[in-house]
Design an enzyme around this catalytic site. Sequence first.
Site, mmCIF file in Angstrom:
data_model
loop_
_atom_site.group_PDB
_atom_site.id
_atom_site.type_symbol
_atom_site.label_atom_id
_atom_site.label_comp_id
_atom_site.label_asym_id
_atom_site.label_seq_id
_atom_site.Cartn_x
_atom_site.Cartn_y
_atom_site.Cartn_z
ATOM 1 N N HIS A 165 -7.812 -4.353 -2.294
ATOM 2 C CA HIS A 165 -6.772 -4.282 -1.694
ATOM 3 C C HIS A 165 -6.404 -4.808 -0.413
ATOM 4 O O HIS A 165 -6.912 -4.866 0.362
ATOM 5 C CB HIS A 165 -6.806 -2.822 -0.917
ATOM 6 C CG HIS A 165 -6.116 -1.847 -0.449
ATOM 7 N ND1 HIS A 165 -4.907 -1.104 -1.521
ATOM 8 C CD2 HIS A 165 -5.382 -1.076 0.024
ATOM 9 C CE1 HIS A 165 -4.082 -0.361 -0.892
ATOM 10 N NE2 HIS A 165 -3.817 -0.511 0.147
ATOM 11 N N SER B 166 0.610 -1.268 0.479
ATOM 12 C CA SER B 166 -0.095 -0.133 -0.321
ATOM 13 C C SER B 166 1.146 1.418 -0.086
ATOM 14 O O SER B 166 1.476 1.430 -1.240
ATOM 15 C CB SER B 166 -1.104 0.024 1.014
ATOM 16 O OG SER B 166 -1.950 0.705 0.736
ATOM 17 N N ASP C 24 -9.712 -3.138 -6.901
ATOM 18 C CA ASP C 24 -8.957 -1.849 -5.561
ATOM 19 C C ASP C 24 -9.268 -0.838 -6.183
ATOM 20 O O ASP C 24 -9.266 -0.395 -7.547
ATOM 21 C CB ASP C 24 -7.202 -1.887 -5.614
ATOM 22 C CG ASP C 24 -6.553 -1.235 -4.831
ATOM 23 O OD1 ASP C 24 -7.008 -0.151 -3.924
ATOM 24 O OD2 ASP C 24 -5.260 -1.832 -4.625
#
Length: 337
Positions: free
Chosen positions: A304, A173, A274
């Site tokens: 995600h 991330s 995502d």
Amino acid sequence: MASKKKILEEVSGWLRVYDDYSVDRSWTGPPEVEFLMKPVPPHEDFKDGVATRDVPIDTNTGLAVRIYIPGSENGLPVQDKMPLLLHFHGGGFCISRPDWYMYYHFYSRLVRSARAVCVSVYLRLAPENRLPAACDDAHAAFLWLRGVARGEISESWLRSYADFGRVFLVGDSTGGNIVHDLAARVGGQESEPVKLAGGVAIHPGFLRAEPSKSFLELPESPLLTRDMVNKFMGLALPIGSNKDHRITCPMGAEAPPLAGLKLPPMLVVVAETDLLRDTELEYCEAMKVAGKEVEVMKNPGMGHSFYFNKLAMAADPETQAQAELLIEGIKSFITRR
């Protein structure tokens, strides 16, 4: 009677900022997933084929790292030098730590599979430490590795097991943003005997001030909502900046031109559902146009950071299969370099 503190900003479940500017990161979401955020103590004895230790690397700032080493089949340390993964956790620059169970579970699996050493950095968090604090911590950790490689700093596990000629930057991330930022920062520096062999950005937190189609239209997931993204960025970015900042938008006009950067080969992992998918793919295309070596791995049907959600993997064979394919994809990228 003392007045009760008031909440200035709240990211549901994850974080509360009070009017005295104190921050509470205790988990207040569903109790059945709280274990994912629980710290796992380091253990220098091998458990499930992995040993870990926490090492302070700067006593002045409190900067520290967690080191993972895989064991051999007989449970002893391996004899050969292994590639070294310098890892940066995600969390929107505002939450999470390398000792959380979600990281321990995944990176234990990765080092066992890839036969690699992992050094995961305890990054400073916003809003107490806004960007570029986390990026500066990543650079400090890289310089510390260089010091160990040169024999200027003592760290027995790394000296014994790490191949400093095969260092990979890995980030989840917003940790993926740090992968790009650090690679760009050290690309022109003299770092022998440390050599960057590659970068791995898993679902990186690339954004623009103008929301993408995927950000506006794709469904939210347990580990990423539009509210989380917007509030975390508001707390993390320098005062007066927006999501076009060079750290969150390295392919944008505020960032150094990609063509002029000395970057290692990059693997960018993109999840199909995502919210950040479109800006991640925009980064990949910009890298290719700039003549950089970039591979794209896609996680079909996944959201995600799905690979951290152990409950979802236990309940859904496809999610588990995709997590295993992710590990194999990263392993392949490493072994080819």
